[in-house]
Each structure stands twice: as structure tokens, then as C-alpha cells.
Design an enzyme around this catalytic site. Sequence first.
Site, PDB file in Angstrom:
ATOM      1  N   ASN A 117      10.685  17.095  -2.924  1.00  0.00           N
ATOM      2  CA  ASN A 117       9.795  18.245  -2.749  1.00  0.00           C
ATOM      3  C   ASN A 117       8.936  18.105  -1.495  1.00  0.00           C
ATOM      4  OD1 ASN A 117      10.694  19.501  -5.092  1.00  0.00           O
ATOM      5  ND2 ASN A 117       9.065  18.651  -6.365  1.00  0.00           N
ATOM      6  N   GLY A 156      10.918  18.568   1.662  1.00  0.00           N
ATOM      7  CA  GLY A 156      11.128  20.000   1.859  1.00  0.00           C
ATOM      8  C   GLY A 156       9.884  20.673   2.411  1.00  0.00           C
ATOM      9  N   TYR A 163      11.032   1.255 -10.842  1.00  0.00           N
ATOM     10  CA  TYR A 163      10.173   1.289  -9.652  1.00  0.00           C
ATOM     11  C   TYR A 163      10.962   0.910  -8.403  1.00  0.00           C
ATOM     12  CZ  TYR A 163       6.158   0.307  -6.604  1.00  0.00           C
ATOM     13  OH  TYR A 163       5.253   0.308  -5.570  1.00  0.00           O
ATOM     14  N   PHE A 166      -5.794   4.090  -5.394  1.00  0.00           N
ATOM     15  CA  PHE A 166      -6.353   2.977  -4.622  1.00  0.00           C
ATOM     16  C   PHE A 166      -6.091   3.155  -3.124  1.00  0.00           C
ATOM     17  CE2 PHE A 166      -5.051  -1.510  -3.236  1.00  0.00           C
ATOM     18  CZ  PHE A 166      -6.276  -1.784  -2.647  1.00  0.00           C
TER      19      PHE A 166
END
Length: 333
Positions: free
Chosen positions: A107, A110, A153, A19
Amino acid sequence: MYNKATTNKRVLVTGGAGFLGSHLCDRFIAEGYHVIAMDNLITGNLRNIEHLFHLPQFEFYNCDVSKFVHVPGNLDYILHFASPASPIDYLKIPIQTLKVGSLGTHNLLGLARAKKARILVASTSEIYGDPHVHPQNEDYWGNVNPIGPRGVYDEAKRFQEAITMAYHTFHGLETRIVRIFNTYGPRMRLNDGRALPAFVGQAIRGEDLTVFGDGSQTRSFCYVDDLVEGIYRLLLSDYVYPVNIGNPDEITIKEFAEEIIKLTGTSQKIIYKPLPTDDPKQRRPDISRAKEILGWEPKISRSEGLKVTYDYFKNLPSEELKTEPKEFSNYSK
């Protein structure tokens, strides 16, 4: 609608088929950037970005950022929006939700460091939990249950903020953090469990509208174009600490259901069910920081935004209109 890229700057948008991610892709294409969208399509939908596929300044990577991220060439900006964002999703895939907020963010930080890129991460008003401070400002630390059903979450996003700031302070990485409050608009999934699509879906199907609790809990709804403008300004600003982006126009869930009934012209009534665990009683952003630093505040009224959004939902394929989630709630976004 879109012009050929006028800049050689390249931006990566994770969650780009979702979205918010798809609207961000549109905005950066319109601004002349080369856009790389990345999504594993667990909750995203290629329909949201298929209108961009023919453009030479647009690329799409089907990738799970929790596992590995590789983008050839230079990158100037990264916007990390890869995450389930509705209760239906993160209660169904809790481990993936935690992994994308932790491993995925690691990730991408990095990658940003390797590419010398500026990264903006999408946090959420849910880091405030069921707040004791109202409206919520960025200096409030929140009231979150880490082992409750919403914890996967909420805590993923809190960790995301922490590791982002660690990369900024330890590695000198250029980082930005946006705390997104309830947002709505075209390309929301009709049956993702959030209040607006849940109400509209029920109205279209001729069902009564389900309100959880007594409906006195509040939310503040921001139209997606306003949100994207705030995010764009934050990315290009020099501010490294979290910034609330949302609409402070607060409304109760009961009042919101009544607005949807009026908007859709249905004759359904409101029915009530028990309030879900850890459901926030109040949600309203203090946007003083956004006003001061970004010169931003929402421009689109709820009545205007709801009309556009309802028109979008009405034109969805009939099979989507008939489908409803097994369970949904009016909490979160």
C-alpha cells in the site's frame, strides 16, 4: 525546541508513535519538514509524540496501513516503520506482523508511486537469521527458518525488501532500504521483551536478570540518535540497495547483563534459561557501506547511551515499572 517549518516538504512516517518512528518525527520536525505520523497504536504510544501535537507542521493519523492508506496533498518522502519489532509482539500478533510487512508495504509503495515520493523502508538485521557470516554484510543472503516462530517477522521483512526493489526496478520508484541492527534509547517499551528493557525492568523491580542460553550469544547495540542520523543520510542519498545501520561494538549477552547490574547499582544475580528456537548466536553489522556511501558511523558510546536510557526508564509511571511480560528473551533487538 522546535522552529516553524522552513520548507514546504512533507514527510509521512508510518509507525510514527513507536520507538524509532517518534524519534524520526522529532528529527524531521527539527529539520523544518511538515511531518505526518501514522500509527494504529497496537504497539505505539501517543505519549511518544504528544509533545508535537501543538505544532502546525505536525499531523497524526490513526490508521492501519495494512488495510488502506490515504494522505491528502503532496508527499515528498515516506518512511515505512510500521511493524511490531520485538519477539513478544510478533509472536503474539503473527498475522498482523506478516500483513504490515506485505500488504502494508504494498500500500505504501503504491502511495509513493501515486505521490511521486521517495520511500525508505525499515528492514532489519533479522533478515540475516542465525548467520553463517560474521560480521554481517549486505551481500550475505542470510540463514532464516521461514516456518519457525521468528519466521513471521524475518520473512515479512525479506518480502518487504523484495517488493521494494521490484517497485524500484519495474516502476522506477525512488526507494531506500535500511537494515536496522539492535537499537536502544528513550521511548523503548520497558516490557517489550528485548534485552535492554528486560534487564533494566528486572533490575528496577529487584529481580534477578534472566539470560537465555549460556549468555555467549552476541549483540551490538546502537543508540537511537546515531541510528536516526544514519537513516536521515540514507534517505537523502542516491543509494538504492540495502544499507546496514548499527553499532559494530559487539558484546555478549552475559557481559551486557553485567553492565546493566553495574549501571543500576543492584545486587541481583544472573539466572539462566534455555535458549529460544532459532535465536541468533552472533549479531554484528559490517558498516563499511554506510561509512563509504553515507559518511556515517556511530558516535555515542554504549556507556553514555545506557545512562540516558536508564534515566528515562527510572522516570516511567510506577505501574509500568511493576509490569513484566509473560515471556521475554534476549534475542533480536
